[in-house]
Motif scaffolding. Structure first.
Motif, short mmCIF file in Angstrom:
data_model
loop_
_atom_site.label_atom_id
_atom_site.label_comp_id
_atom_site.label_asym_id
_atom_site.label_seq_id
_atom_site.Cartn_x
_atom_site.Cartn_y
_atom_site.Cartn_z
N THR A 118 8.91 -0.92 3.27
CA THR A 118 9.19 -1.36 4.62
C THR A 118 10.49 -0.78 5.16
O THR A 118 10.58 -0.40 6.31
N SER A 119 11.49 -0.69 4.29
CA SER A 119 12.79 -0.24 4.76
C SER A 119 12.72 1.18 5.29
O SER A 119 13.55 1.60 6.08
N ARG A 120 11.72 1.94 4.83
CA ARG A 120 11.59 3.29 5.34
C ARG A 120 10.70 3.35 6.57
O ARG A 120 10.76 4.25 7.35
N PRO A 168 6.18 -4.74 -12.51
CA PRO A 168 7.62 -4.47 -12.39
C PRO A 168 7.93 -3.38 -11.36
O PRO A 168 8.96 -3.43 -10.70
N ASN A 169 7.01 -2.42 -11.21
CA ASN A 169 7.26 -1.36 -10.23
C ASN A 169 7.21 -1.87 -8.80
O ASN A 169 7.82 -1.28 -7.91
N ILE A 170 6.42 -2.91 -8.56
CA ILE A 170 6.24 -3.35 -7.17
C ILE A 170 6.90 -4.70 -6.90
O ILE A 170 6.75 -5.25 -5.82
N LYS A 171 7.65 -5.25 -7.86
CA LYS A 171 8.05 -6.64 -7.72
C LYS A 171 8.90 -6.90 -6.48
O LYS A 171 8.70 -7.90 -5.80
N TRP A 172 9.82 -5.99 -6.14
CA TRP A 172 10.66 -6.26 -4.97
C TRP A 172 9.88 -6.13 -3.69
O TRP A 172 10.06 -6.91 -2.75
N GLY A 173 8.99 -5.16 -3.65
CA GLY A 173 8.13 -5.02 -2.49
C GLY A 173 7.25 -6.24 -2.32
O GLY A 173 7.03 -6.73 -1.21
N GLY A 197 16.47 -1.51 -1.60
CA GLY A 197 15.86 -0.74 -0.52
C GLY A 197 14.96 0.36 -1.03
O GLY A 197 13.92 0.65 -0.46
N GLY A 198 15.39 1.00 -2.13
CA GLY A 198 14.61 2.12 -2.67
C GLY A 198 13.24 1.70 -3.18
O GLY A 198 12.34 2.52 -3.29
N ILE A 252 0.82 -1.22 0.00
CA ILE A 252 0.00 0.00 0.00
C ILE A 252 0.85 1.28 0.00
O ILE A 252 0.71 2.11 -0.90
N PRO A 253 1.76 1.43 0.96
CA PRO A 253 2.56 2.67 0.92
C PRO A 253 3.41 2.78 -0.34
O PRO A 253 3.57 3.87 -0.89
N LEU A 254 3.91 1.65 -0.81
CA LEU A 254 4.73 1.66 -2.01
C LEU A 254 3.93 2.15 -3.21
O LEU A 254 4.36 3.03 -3.97
N MET A 255 2.74 1.60 -3.38
CA MET A 255 1.93 1.97 -4.53
C MET A 255 1.39 3.39 -4.39
O MET A 255 1.26 4.11 -5.38
#
Lengths: 374, 301
Positions: B297-299, B212-217, B292-293, B181-184
């Protein structure tokens, strides 16, 4: 392709973002939507694009009703303020995106897509950067890639939302000139949104000035600058002084003026607001024609001398800008009593007391020091 | 004094005292304070985290590798491992779909009840897992609301695998959604709008741009979700019924062995869970270091 915008209404949470807006954009025209934030200019652009839908009204491209079509069916090129490049794709893949997602029947062969993307990359003067990723580009380069990507689908109209808003001043100027040339070269009907008057005036064939969800004036750069139709337009396009005046027949009387000014526009007798730019004011020796003023501040900034003065009759403050080589400038200094002359001005029905008409509410956004009202 | 100021631009200034610390003197404490704080933190970590972890492995291996291996290859233990893997294999994909859908809806659209939905997603974090388990017993148990209907149709949820899956899904569903949610929200809608304006359909926009924008998250969320799904005890314990070889997950199996004073076997199975935790931790750190970017979560943590 021409665009017809007919009686568009749009409300956001009860407040009208667009209030009965109509506009015709000619084929191949470069039009600027100019206005302060909250004026509805971006909403209008997004409605043309199909990213928003109007509550009422119609959008036509070349006579074809687009009002209910989704954005992907409108075939528009949209450029975002923050580029919106796909960051996991190379520059080449970004530009090719619009062609690669087409239905198989309409999709060109991979080699043709690649050739087209490379050609567009040349057009935006970024040849050789096709394998870069967006994060390896500068802001100006990103925006040019975004433009190439929008052009790849051969759009019917090109829409740009504050395209240079995120760039620094120098790059912005270069890109402006470049976009102007590109437009002449390609001839796409183009609508762009900006809040920067200079940008709008420099780039556009015609400027649409918007305020509070309405169009205040549409015209060429000369039109809007020379004959601003409303106080808002006058004020928005540059610094302004507002002076109280009174119309009697064809005469315009200012407090403290020796003789009346003559106005060619017809106004009913009574109080009016006189708008004049600091640069359209001159100072003259006492005894010559003009309004009695007392100089309160003089400041030399490069080629221009800025001064403030009080009208002796009613204490109104005016800002004045003089070219420093102004040949009949008297030796003025703080405290001097001089005559103020108006080279060019606009007259609008007075805002105070009167109630009707949209033009009678000048928007007061600038610093009070630039106001003529005491 | 005059002399010193005259030459201040040419010579380094002559301070009347030695600088206490070279860098960030304002925000840095005295050395002994720093040592003390660091030592306290390390001691705490060692005592509460490292020691138990080491303890698990020493206990598990106390009677040698043979016993350890035997405990792990015991048929009940293998069944527990299999069940745990099965439950995770169902619960994690379900929550993946749910998490992406919920995050998509919350981050990209405005609608009534959005705040309520956001709050509800957090509910499993705030409710005790035991309560979560009891809710399912209340709903699907023999005396529950749907109990008679389920019995009539010969369906068993409570004290069977479906109940365990339900409880696990409930407990783990915030992990992926909360990560996305925060990522998107931060990424906004512009990329998707650009894709649509270029003629992409909804699926293409999701597949080629959003995903692709959210894959790591997403991977990060899956990792945490999986760790919790395999390790969940409370809710699963209520609905499982503890039937050996049938409804016993690894954490439950550890408890049973422990209650039987079979410490070596209990710790052997526990060491698998501890190993899972270590693997998760390593993968999580790698993700945070490399991408991390692209994580929210990392933030936040």
């Amino acid at each position: 392709m021409d665009i017809q915008i007919r009686n568009i209404h749009k409300q956001f949470a009860g407040f009208p973002a667009l209030d009965d807006v109509s506009l015709a954009v000619g084929s191949g025209e470069l039009i600027a939507l100019l206005g302060p934030s909250g004026s509805g200019k971006t909403t209008l652009l997004r409605i043309i694009a199909g990213l928003e839908f109007p509550d009422r009204g119609q959008i036509l491209f070349g006579g074809e009703d687009m009002s209910r079509r989704a954005v992907r069916e409108r075939n528009i090129g949209f450029v975002f303020q923050h580029y919106a490049l796909f960051k996991h794709m190379t520059v080449l893949d970004n530009i090719a995106f619009g062609l690669t997602v087409r239905r198989k029947a309409l999709r060109p062969a991979p080699a043709a897509i690649r050739a087209k993307a490379l050609e567009l990359l040349e057009l935006v003067q970024l040849g050789g950067l096709e394998q870069r990723y967006p994060h390896q580009l500068s802001g100006g380069q990103k925006q040019r890639v975004a433009l190439a990507r929008a052009l790849a689908i051969d759009p019917r109209v090109l829409l740009l939302d504050e395209p240079f808003g995120a760039l620094d001043a120098k790059v912005r100027k270069d890109l402006r000139r470049w976009l102007r040339e590109l437009h002449q070269q390609t001839g796409y009907t183009t609508v762009f949104v900006t809040h920067d008057q200079e940008e709008a005036l420099e780039l556009a064939d015609r400027v649409v000035i918007m305020n509070r969800g309405r169009i205040e004036q549409v015209g060429t750069v000369d039109d809007v600058y020379e004959t601003p139709r409303t106080p808002f337009v006058f004020d928005f396009l540059g610094d302004s002084n507002v002076l109280d005046a009174e119309v009697r027949g064809r005469e315009l009387r200012l407090p403290g003026a020796g003789e009346a000014l003559v106005t060619d526009s017809i106004h009913p007798a009574g109080p009016v607001d006189l708008y004049v730019r600091p640069g359209d004011l001159r100072l003259a020796e006492p005894g010559r024609a003009g309004i009695d003023v007392r100089v309160t501040e003089v400041q030399r900034t490069g080629p221009i001398v800025r001064a403030s003065a009080d009208l002796i009759a009613n204490g109104s403050v005016v800002s004045i800008e003089l070219p420093h080589l102004h040949h009949d400038a008297p030796a003025f200094r703080v405290g001097a009593q001089l005559r103020l002359r108006l080279m060019q001005f606009s007259v609008y029905p007075a805002a105070r007391g009167s109630q009707t008409g949209p033009t009678q509410t000048p928007v007061r956004e600038r610093e009070p020091g630039q106001r003529g009202r005491g | 004094m005059n002399q010193a100021t005259d030459h201040s631009l040419l010579d380094p200034p002559q301070l009347p005292f030695e600088p206490l610390l070279q860098r960030n003197a304002v925000v840095t404490e005295q050395p002994w304070v720093r040592w003390l704080l660091t030592a306290a933190a390390l001691a705490f970590l060692g005592f509460f985290l490292l020691l138990p972890l080491v303890g698990v492995f020493t206990e598990a291996l106390r009677h040698g590798l043979g016993v350890y291996w035997q405990a792990l290859t015991d048929s009940d233990a293998l069944d527990a491992v299999r069940l745990t893997l099965l439950v995770a294999a169902i619960a994690v994909p379900l929550n993946l779909v749910f998490g992406v859908a919920a995050a998509w809806a919350i981050a990209k659209f405005e609608f009534r009840g959005k705040t309520l939905l956001t709050t509800l997603i957090d509910l499993p974090f705030s409710v005790s897992p035991v309560v979560a388990g009891l809710i399912y017993v209340l709903l699907f148990g023999a005396q529950g609301w749907f109990g008679p209907w389920l019995i009539a149709h010969d369906l068993q949820i409570i004290f069977a695998v479906p109940g365990i899956v339900l409880a696990t899904v409930f407990v783990t569903f915030p992990f992926i959604a909360r990560e996305l949610i925060p990522l998107m929200q931060e990424q906004g809608n512009d990329d998707e709008m650009a894709a649509l304006s270029l003629g992409a359909n909804g699926w293409q926009s999701f597949r080629y741009v959003t995903l692709p924008n959210i894959k790591w998250g997403l991977l990060y969320g899956v990792l945490l979700c999986n760790a919790r799904a395999m390790g969940e005890f409370g809710a699963v314990s209520v609905v499982s019924g503890h039937i050996r070889g049938e409804t016993n997950t690894m954490p439950l199996h550890v408890e049973i062995l422990y209650n039987e004073y079979n410490f070596a076997a209990a710790f052997a199975v526990a060491s698998l869970l501890a190993g899972l935790a270590l693997v998760t931790l390593v993968l999580k750190s790698i993700l945070e270091a490399r991408h991390g970017g692209e994580l929210s979560t990392s933030r936040r943590h």
